[in-house]
Scaffold this motif. Structure first.
Motif, PDB file in Angstrom:
ATOM      1  N   GLN A 537       0.280   4.613  -1.413  1.00  0.00           N
ATOM      2  CA  GLN A 537       0.797   3.719  -2.455  1.00  0.00           C
ATOM      3  C   GLN A 537      -0.325   2.863  -3.052  1.00  0.00           C
ATOM      4  O   GLN A 537      -0.402   2.679  -4.271  1.00  0.00           O
ATOM      5  CB  GLN A 537       1.894   2.818  -1.873  1.00  0.00           C
ATOM      6  N   VAL A 538      -1.205   2.347  -2.204  1.00  0.00           N
ATOM      7  CA  VAL A 538      -2.327   1.546  -2.712  1.00  0.00           C
ATOM      8  C   VAL A 538      -3.231   2.413  -3.584  1.00  0.00           C
ATOM      9  O   VAL A 538      -3.670   1.999  -4.668  1.00  0.00           O
ATOM     10  CB  VAL A 538      -3.116   0.927  -1.547  1.00  0.00           C
ATOM     11  N   ALA A 539      -3.508   3.631  -3.124  1.00  0.00           N
ATOM     12  CA  ALA A 539      -4.374   4.534  -3.891  1.00  0.00           C
ATOM     13  C   ALA A 539      -3.776   4.846  -5.257  1.00  0.00           C
ATOM     14  O   ALA A 539      -4.470   4.814  -6.284  1.00  0.00           O
ATOM     15  CB  ALA A 539      -4.607   5.822  -3.110  1.00  0.00           C
ATOM     16  N   LEU A 540      -2.480   5.148  -5.299  1.00  0.00           N
ATOM     17  CA  LEU A 540      -1.837   5.484  -6.570  1.00  0.00           C
ATOM     18  C   LEU A 540      -1.830   4.289  -7.517  1.00  0.00           C
ATOM     19  O   LEU A 540      -2.036   4.438  -8.724  1.00  0.00           O
ATOM     20  CB  LEU A 540      -0.408   5.967  -6.315  1.00  0.00           C
ATOM     21  N   ARG A 541      -1.604   3.117  -6.991  1.00  0.00           N
ATOM     22  CA  ARG A 541      -1.599   1.926  -7.845  1.00  0.00           C
ATOM     23  C   ARG A 541      -2.988   1.654  -8.413  1.00  0.00           C
ATOM     24  O   ARG A 541      -3.126   1.216  -9.554  1.00  0.00           O
ATOM     25  CB  ARG A 541      -1.081   0.724  -7.055  1.00  0.00           C
ATOM     26  N   PHE A 542      -4.011   1.914  -7.614  1.00  0.00           N
ATOM     27  CA  PHE A 542      -5.370   1.750  -8.133  1.00  0.00           C
ATOM     28  C   PHE A 542      -5.662   2.797  -9.203  1.00  0.00           C
ATOM     29  O   PHE A 542      -6.211   2.480 -10.269  1.00  0.00           O
ATOM     30  CB  PHE A 542      -6.381   1.864  -6.994  1.00  0.00           C
ATOM     31  N   LEU A 543      -5.309   4.037  -8.954  1.00  0.00           N
ATOM     32  CA  LEU A 543      -5.614   5.121  -9.887  1.00  0.00           C
ATOM     33  C   LEU A 543      -4.876   4.970 -11.208  1.00  0.00           C
ATOM     34  O   LEU A 543      -5.343   5.450 -12.247  1.00  0.00           O
ATOM     35  CB  LEU A 543      -5.263   6.468  -9.254  1.00  0.00           C
ATOM     36  N   THR A 544      -3.729   4.328 -11.187  1.00  0.00           N
ATOM     37  CA  THR A 544      -2.961   4.132 -12.421  1.00  0.00           C
ATOM     38  C   THR A 544      -3.211   2.772 -13.063  1.00  0.00           C
ATOM     39  O   THR A 544      -2.534   2.406 -14.027  1.00  0.00           O
ATOM     40  CB  THR A 544      -1.450   4.291 -12.142  1.00  0.00           C
ATOM     41  N   GLY A 545      -4.182   2.019 -12.530  1.00  0.00           N
ATOM     42  CA  GLY A 545      -4.563   0.755 -13.155  1.00  0.00           C
ATOM     43  C   GLY A 545      -3.731  -0.434 -12.765  1.00  0.00           C
ATOM     44  O   GLY A 545      -3.880  -1.520 -13.343  1.00  0.00           O
ATOM     45  N   ASP A 546      -2.872  -0.287 -11.755  1.00  0.00           N
ATOM     46  CA  ASP A 546      -2.012  -1.400 -11.348  1.00  0.00           C
ATOM     47  C   ASP A 546      -2.753  -2.411 -10.478  1.00  0.00           C
ATOM     48  O   ASP A 546      -2.361  -3.564 -10.384  1.00  0.00           O
ATOM     49  CB  ASP A 546      -0.791  -0.846 -10.604  1.00  0.00           C
TER      50      ASP A 546
END
Length: 755
Positions: A537-546
């Protein structure tokens, strides 16, 4: 109503019948509702006439109450059957519920009311004055379902390797795996796609030279009739709904492939670019057995002349169709996340229990490219919590995982490296330069340091270091965004996290292996899954700019169970009733970037407002010198940091000294060493608060001898120590194995343990 109700009916059925009367009106029920002959399993049934529908046919409803009503829902049928005339009408009756909806449960009145409301919605589409546009639109919501219910199932299932962009012929080859040879056919608009997919699945190249063109894809401009025609009228039914150019291509292919026993026609419904597709298996006359076809790497010999079979279809069936298209594979994620991940590149350093799970989740989330770095091979001891299985034993983890992900998700590009990240950072810097995020899950300090060194130098990839504490009750992730960041100050020189939330006896919970420097962190698959989900979840939020800042995340699951494994938990307390929580905070701030106080637990006393926090450094000293195997008592002095902005913290426990006098049940600290320690501590801004010593008891208690000894100690420092604290260390590693007492106003008061 009474004339229609038998005395043997259950009260639930009677209430249901009463609700039916109330819904249609008592007068209408009396004049229109008529009893029907009951079928097996029915408690009561009725006829209700309907006005003519848009086809001009007068129909009637058969409403039946099952014996188990309302556990079993109301049964509603229409006669004569409106199959393919009414939306939601099946051969077996009306479908009152949508895809995967379940009939409503509740009181008899609720069930009757809900069923009749749904029936009314269907009837609104078929009244004489109903709008045909709305009716057709309702049919189209489940158009292919109506086709499937009219057609038999093909023995062949189809895997379309990519979604064609225009009307095109489709090359075919069979799945080479023995269990699928005559069942699954691969179709693609190009031979290169077949070769690529073969290499993904089998792991080697194949000489696919001239595969048979067994299929054709075409986009429908308009909808054909929902009622499927006889096989000989298939072309007349289909071709009016194709564009002129597509129709010519399709008919040319169809007539030119008459020697094929089976021709596969893939229809994309009208509408958007990614509308649903349906596959027709069109069989012509053939002496070949009617079973799944085998398509080889070369076209089969063609019949010609009088021996060529008829082009006219004799049988049309529906074939299961699956599409290896990125958007189809990720279509169930409606959050929009996957659309932003197609061009992202993640480097996974570590393909072990944690790293393999995170890699799998990232691949299924839509990440476009994943690099796997791990020098280890898969062993049997890994299988309990790794995504790989027995067939991959003794294989490099990175290679085996890459093969697994490639087979499962062919839209993701996977690049494995059986090497150490320290080496690759030097030899193949391009791997990292093109990365958006590097995730390290090795729990290996040398590899983590190498990555932090590059981040400190300004690497433009994000870095996410993740690990599990022993037994997986707690896991952490440290995220550094793009640019220069260095998280090494959060760890000691051997890589131990300074803010750990659990403490374990005998080596800190890390289990050594019979190999030089090899260890593993114990923990089960469920706890590891919690950590992996947090990391993903942390990785996806970083990759999507969140996330664009430094983040420290922690997953905590049932911390009260840590004690069952002989550990001690001293992290944040969970809210009442919470079993699992994930915390997200900014990185801790540290004075001078070097020192940090980690709290192990706290003590409190009734009537005293402030708690005394015990640092992890003090806890480590107390744990190290427990009195075992008839050894003498040992002890030292305790000091607090009065200037710490986070509260009153016991930050120093001095160790035993060779000059101390001691026996199995008594201890006298050396006065000179005590004075030297006080002066040294005062110079650091620390103040004496008491002293500690050991007991050979499992759970320590304070004795009259202890009270007398502490009183003499306090008298020695009467001015500096008006309210001394006595700490006794027992043998138990449980939280109550170390206890504290406060001497105040002539009384000895025991502390209670906080978090």
């Amino acid at each position: 109503m009474n004339a229609l109700v038998e005395s043997t009916l259950s009260s639930s059925v009677e209430r249901g019948i009463a609700a039916l009367h109330a819904f249609i009106g008592q007068e209408a029920a009396a004049s229109l509702l008529r009893p029907a002959s009951r079928k097996q399993g029915e408690a009561a049934s009725f006829w209700l006439p309907l006005p003519p529908d848009y086809t001009g046919v007068e129909r009637r409803l058969r409403i039946a109450f099952p014996d188990q009503f309302p556990i079993t829902s109301l049964q509603i049928h229409v006669e004569p059957s409106p199959w393919l005339k009414w939306p939601h009408s099946m051969k077996s009756g009306l479908c009152l519920h949508g895809f995967r909806e379940k009939p409503i449960t509740g009181t008899p009145e609720t069930v009757v009311h809900d069923s009749l409301l749904r029936l009314g919605a269907i009837i609104d589409f078929v009244r004489v004055d109903s709008d045909p546009i709305l009716r057709d639109a309702e049919f189209r919501k489940e158009f292919t379902s109506y086709w499937s219910m009219q057609l038999d199932s093909s023995p062949q299932d189809i895997l379309l390797l990519e979604r064609p962009k225009t009307a095109s012929e489709l090359f075919a080859t069979s799945d080479p795996r023995p269990a699928r040879r005559s069942r699954t056919a691969w179709l693609a608009p190009s031979v290169s796609s077949l070769r690529t997919y073969f290499r993904r699945i089998v792991g080697r190249n194949a000489k696919i030279q001239s595969p048979v063109v067994a299929g054709f894809y075409v986009k429908l401009l308009t909808y054909p009739d929902v009622q499927f025609p006889a096989p000989e009228h298939l072309l007349d039914w289909l071709t009016p709904h194709l564009s002129e150019n597509d129709c010519k291509k399709f008919l040319s292919w169809f007539s030119g492939k008459g020697s094929l026993a089976n021709r596969l026609v893939i229809l994309e419904l009208p509408g958007s670019e990614r509308a649903p597709m349906y596959c027709l298996d069109v069989r012509s006359y053939s002496k070949q057995p009617d079973h799944g076809r085998w398509y080889g790497f070369r076209s089969a010999r063609r019949w010609s002349g009088k021996n060529q079979p008829s082009h006219s279809p004799v049988l049309v069936r529906g074939a299961i169709l699956n599409i290896l298209d990125r958007n189809d594979i990720l279509s169930r994620d409606l959050s929009g996340t996957a659309a932003n991940l197609e061009k992202t590149r993640v480097v996974m350093v570590g393909a072990g229990s944690l790293g393999s799970t995170v890699a799998l989740q990232l691949a299924r989330s839509g990440v476009g490219e994943i690099v796997l770095i791990d020098p280890d091979i898969l062993e049997s001891a890994n299988l309990g919590r790794h995504v790989l299985g027995v067939d991959d034993l003794a294989r490099p983890k990175a290679n085996a995982l890459a093969e697994r992900l490639t087979q499962d998700l062919p839209t993701v590009k996977i690049f494995p490296y059986m090497d150490f990240v320290e080496s690759l950072l030097l030899k193949k810097q391009a791997i990292f330069q093109s990365a958006d995020l590097v995730i390290v899950t090795t729990a290996d300090w040398s590899s983590e340091v190498a990555l932090w060194f590059n981040k400190a130098e300004g690497a433009q990839w994000g870095l996410l270091q993740a690990w599990s504490e022993p037994h997986s009750f707690v896991g952490h992730g440290l995220l550094a965004p793009r640019g220069a960041f260095d998280g090494r100050y959060l760890f000691d020189d051997t890589g131990n996290f300074r803010l750990k939330h659990t403490e374990w006896p005998d080596g800190g919970g890390v289990v050594p292996l019979p190999a030089c420097g090899q260890t593993f962190i114990p923990g089960g698959i469920s706890g590891m899954a919690n950590v992996a989900s947090m990391v993903t979840q942390v990785a996806l939020r970083f990759l999507t700019g969140d996330i664009n800042n430094q983040v420290w995340t922690t997953t905590i699951y049932r911390p009260q169970d840590v004690a069952n494994h002989e550990g001690r938990y001293f992290g944040p307390a969970l809210a009442d009733g919470a079993q699992h929580t994930v915390l997200e905070r900014e990185w801790p701030t540290v004075e001078d970037g070097r020192s940090m106080t980690v709290i192990a637990w706290s003590w409190s006393w009734p009537g005293i407002a402030h708690s005394l926090y015990v640092s992890q450094a003090v806890a480590d000293v107390l744990d190290q010198y427990r009195q075992r195997s008839w050894r003498t008592e040992r002890g030292g002095q305790l000091f607090v940091d009065l200037a710490n902005p986070n509260g009153l913290i016991m930050s120093l426990a001095t160790p035993p000294h060779a000059s101390d006098r001691a026996g199995w049940a008594w201890l006298e600290l050396d006065a000179e060493r005590c004075q030297n320690e006080v002066e040294s501590a005062n110079a650091q801004g620390l103040r004496l608060v008491g002293y500690w010593h050991t007991h050979p008891q499992t759970i320590p208690t304070i004795s009259p001898t202890d009270i007398a000894s502490f009183s003499r100690f306090a008298a020695r420092y009467a001015q500096e120590l008006p309210h001394p604290i006595a700490v006794i260390v027992g043998l138990s590693p449980q939280p109550n194995g170390i206890k504290a007492w406060l001497f105040r106003n002539g009384a000895c008061r025991e502390a209670y343990l906080g978090s």
